[in-house]
Design a protein around this motif. Structure first.
Motif, PDB file in Angstrom:
ATOM      1  N   VAL A 184       0.794  -1.216   0.006  1.00 31.03           N
ATOM      2  CA  VAL A 184      -0.105   0.093  -0.045  1.00 31.03           C
ATOM      3  C   VAL A 184       0.751   1.311   0.031  1.00 31.03           C
ATOM      4  N   THR A 185       0.673   2.278  -0.964  1.00 33.66           N
ATOM      5  CA  THR A 185       1.248   3.354  -1.117  1.00 33.66           C
ATOM      6  C   THR A 185       0.378   4.464  -0.108  1.00 33.66           C
ATOM      7  N   ARG A 186       1.132   4.913   0.717  1.00 31.73           N
ATOM      8  CA  ARG A 186       0.373   6.091   1.765  1.00 31.73           C
ATOM      9  C   ARG A 186       0.913   7.384   1.614  1.00 31.73           C
ATOM     10  N   VAL A 187       0.166   8.420   1.244  1.00 32.30           N
ATOM     11  CA  VAL A 187       0.542   9.855   1.534  1.00 32.30           C
ATOM     12  C   VAL A 187       0.023  10.265   2.594  1.00 32.30           C
ATOM     13  N   ILE A 188       0.773  10.825   3.392  1.00 25.82           N
ATOM     14  CA  ILE A 188       0.555  11.168   4.903  1.00 25.82           C
ATOM     15  C   ILE A 188       0.399  12.765   4.927  1.00 25.82           C
ATOM     16  N   VAL A 189      -0.539  13.449   5.155  1.00 22.43           N
ATOM     17  CA  VAL A 189      -0.675  14.901   5.380  1.00 22.43           C
ATOM     18  C   VAL A 189      -1.016  15.373   6.559  1.00 22.43           C
ATOM     19  N   GLN A 190      -0.092  16.081   7.146  1.00 28.87           N
ATOM     20  CA  GLN A 190      -0.274  16.439   8.515  1.00 28.87           C
ATOM     21  C   GLN A 190      -0.058  18.087   8.460  1.00 28.87           C
ATOM     22  N   GLN A 191      -1.007  18.480   9.332  1.00 28.79           N
ATOM     23  CA  GLN A 191      -1.131  19.849   9.797  1.00 28.79           C
ATOM     24  C   GLN A 191      -1.040  20.380  11.039  1.00 28.79           C
ATOM     25  N   GLU A 192      -0.185  21.176  11.607  1.00 32.19           N
ATOM     26  CA  GLU A 192       0.033  21.856  12.911  1.00 32.19           C
ATOM     27  C   GLU A 192      -0.220  23.195  12.877  1.00 32.19           C
ATOM     28  N   ILE A 193      -0.234  23.800  14.028  1.00 37.74           N
ATOM     29  CA  ILE A 193      -0.446  25.478  14.027  1.00 37.74           C
ATOM     30  C   ILE A 193       0.358  26.146  13.195  1.00 37.74           C
ATOM     31  N   SER A 194       1.675  25.859  13.023  1.00 33.72           N
ATOM     32  CA  SER A 194       2.646  26.695  12.293  1.00 33.72           C
ATOM     33  C   SER A 194       3.228  25.938  11.132  1.00 33.72           C
ATOM     34  N   MET A 195       2.793  24.525  10.867  1.00 33.09           N
ATOM     35  CA  MET A 195       3.568  23.915   9.604  1.00 33.09           C
ATOM     36  C   MET A 195       2.568  22.766   9.012  1.00 33.09           C
ATOM     37  N   SER A 196       2.721  22.931   7.790  1.00 33.15           N
ATOM     38  CA  SER A 196       2.037  21.443   6.966  1.00 33.15           C
ATOM     39  C   SER A 196       3.225  20.654   6.620  1.00 33.15           C
ATOM     40  N   SER A 197       2.930  19.467   6.782  1.00 37.40           N
ATOM     41  CA  SER A 197       4.109  18.087   6.329  1.00 37.40           C
ATOM     42  C   SER A 197       3.311  17.111   5.448  1.00 37.40           C
ATOM     43  N   MET A 198       4.074  16.435   4.946  1.00 34.56           N
ATOM     44  CA  MET A 198       3.515  15.326   3.888  1.00 34.56           C
ATOM     45  C   MET A 198       4.692  14.382   3.927  1.00 34.56           C
ATOM     46  N   ALA A 199       4.348  13.083   3.839  1.00 31.15           N
ATOM     47  CA  ALA A 199       5.477  12.049   3.814  1.00 31.15           C
ATOM     48  C   ALA A 199       4.867  11.063   2.713  1.00 31.15           C
ATOM     49  N   VAL A 200       5.519  10.476   1.874  1.00 28.24           N
ATOM     50  CA  VAL A 200       4.955   9.253   1.131  1.00 28.24           C
ATOM     51  C   VAL A 200       5.729   7.929   1.732  1.00 28.24           C
ATOM     52  N   VAL A 201       4.782   7.071   1.806  1.00 27.50           N
ATOM     53  CA  VAL A 201       5.486   5.794   2.421  1.00 27.50           C
ATOM     54  C   VAL A 201       5.112   4.565   1.243  1.00 27.50           C
ATOM     55  N   ALA A 202       6.184   4.104   0.828  1.00 31.20           N
ATOM     56  CA  ALA A 202       6.020   2.893  -0.264  1.00 31.20           C
ATOM     57  C   ALA A 202       6.863   1.997  -0.331  1.00 31.20           C
ATOM     58  N   GLY A 236       7.538   0.128   1.916  1.00 36.53           N
ATOM     59  CA  GLY A 236       8.160  -0.345   3.252  1.00 36.53           C
ATOM     60  C   GLY A 236       9.092   0.634   3.564  1.00 36.53           C
ATOM     61  N   ALA A 237       9.211   1.823   2.914  1.00 36.62           N
ATOM     62  CA  ALA A 237      10.237   2.910   3.226  1.00 36.62           C
ATOM     63  C   ALA A 237       9.549   4.475   2.880  1.00 36.62           C
ATOM     64  N   VAL A 238       9.992   5.365   3.568  1.00 42.09           N
ATOM     65  CA  VAL A 238       9.792   6.778   3.469  1.00 42.09           C
ATOM     66  C   VAL A 238      10.550   7.148   2.036  1.00 42.09           C
ATOM     67  N   ARG A 239       9.875   7.642   1.121  1.00 41.17           N
ATOM     68  CA  ARG A 239      10.396   8.059  -0.215  1.00 41.17           C
ATOM     69  C   ARG A 239      10.264   9.505  -0.421  1.00 41.17           C
ATOM     70  N   LEU A 240       9.463  10.340   0.410  1.00 41.93           N
ATOM     71  CA  LEU A 240       9.353  11.756   0.293  1.00 41.93           C
ATOM     72  C   LEU A 240       9.082  12.132   1.559  1.00 41.93           C
ATOM     73  N   ILE A 241       9.612  13.349   1.737  1.00 39.68           N
ATOM     74  CA  ILE A 241       9.302  14.229   3.254  1.00 39.68           C
ATOM     75  C   ILE A 241       9.278  15.627   2.712  1.00 39.68           C
ATOM     76  N   LYS A 242       8.023  16.306   3.127  1.00 40.77           N
ATOM     77  CA  LYS A 242       8.013  17.861   2.684  1.00 40.77           C
ATOM     78  C   LYS A 242       7.593  18.481   4.076  1.00 40.77           C
ATOM     79  N   THR A 243       8.018  19.637   4.303  1.00 39.71           N
ATOM     80  CA  THR A 243       7.685  20.192   5.452  1.00 39.71           C
ATOM     81  C   THR A 243       7.478  21.644   4.834  1.00 39.71           C
ATOM     82  N   LYS A 244       6.570  22.583   5.544  1.00 39.77           N
ATOM     83  CA  LYS A 244       6.239  23.922   5.050  1.00 39.77           C
ATOM     84  C   LYS A 244       5.560  24.717   6.089  1.00 39.77           C
TER      85      LYS A 244
END
Length: 305
Positions: free
Chosen positions: A182-200, A202-210
């Protein structure tokens, strides 16, 4: 932050979550079930700087931890989940990187010198080689000031707790146990930051923070980041087929907007996990919210990024 613990030991029985408002702890007892407790954080307990957590009031944090630890009878060895914006997260290409831990640390410090406004020698770096099938190796790493992390550990040790693993929420969310296919795209939001990760594979293949605006305009920034990231995932990373999108937010209205955007994309199914299963007190679970509880649940369930 000790990544060796993550890959070589069973999931922790006790997980703590810290942020500028609340300290939470959950202890998993296989016989009697999960126990959860929380306390509000006094102002000034944590100090933030240009690369995340800059300082901790050690004695005041210890004074908060002791009664919670006694109340839930937590394990001495525990994991600690912190807000993503308390650390800096990177995925570095692993080509030609040394395998010896000491050498790898030095190379990562040299690379981070160009990315962070502090001396790399003052940072503690946690790193894990990601080696998905059929894709290039990368190194997943997080960095935070050594002084702040040492203070955090001292506060826990003062309460008789050994924090074997300290990790940001976005990494904790990546630990959720799911089938490797299963390919997962994780979208996370905090008060001061949005983050994304792609897990495919069995490994993290992308990490982005903004970073997000301090007031207003959060959805506009998040919408652009999600749209750009999904285009990159499909076109540049060439990840086709079904994608499981996981949304975790502190802002319910923003979360609904994110879900609506993702549901409108082809071959994307959306989940908004609640995490209430690890907090038997329904009123406390509602007060804490899924943004705190879901990352804790992922660590307790013991997946591997």
């Amino acid at each position: 932050m000790n990544w060796k613990t993550l890959f070589s030991t069973p999931p922790p029985a006790t997980v703590w979550s810290l942020d500028g408002q609340t300290v939470v702890v959950v202890h998993r007892d296989r016989k009697s079930g999960d126990r959860c407790a929380a306390v509000n954080v006094p102002q000034g307990l944590f100090e933030l700087g240009p690369v995340g957590l800059r300082g901790v009031d050690v004695q005041r944090l210890t004074d908060l931890l002791v009664p919670l630890q006694e109340l839930i009878k937590g394990a001495r060895r525990a994991a600690v989940v912190v807000p993503t914006h308390w650390v800096r997260c990177f995925l570095v290409e692993a080509e030609d990187l040394p395998r010896r831990r000491e050498d790898l640390q030095e190379v990562l410090r040299w690379r981070l010198k160009k990315l962070l406004p502090v001396a790399p020698t003052n940072l503690r770096i946690a790193a894990s080689i990601q080696n998905p099938m059929g894709a290039e190796r990368h190194v997943l790493c997080s960095a935070a000031p050594e002084k702040a992390l040492s203070q955090l550990e001292s506060a826990f040790e003062g309460a008789g707790i050994s924090p074997g693993l300290v990790l940001p929420r976005i990494f904790a969310l990546a630990m959720e146990p799911t089938p490797s296919a299963v390919t997962r795209v994780i979208v996370q939001q905090e008060i001061s930051m949005s983050s994304m990760a792609v897990v495919a594979d069995g490994a993290v293949r992308l990490i982005k923070t903004k970073p997000l605006p301090q007031s207003g305009g959060s959805w506009g920034g998040a919408e652009r980041e999600i749209s750009l990231a999904m285009s990159y995932i499909r076109n540049t990373m060439a990840i086709g087929g079904a994608v499981d999108a996981v949304v975790s937010t502190t802002d319910e209205e923003l979360g609904r907007s994110m879900v609506g955007l993702l549901e409108g994309l082809p071959d994307v199914s959306v989940r908004v996990p609640e995490g209430r299963q690890i907090c038997p007190d329904a009123q406390l679970a509602a007060t804490l919210g899924s943004a705190r509880l879901v990352p804790m649940a992922a660590v307790l369930d013991g997946g591997a990024p």
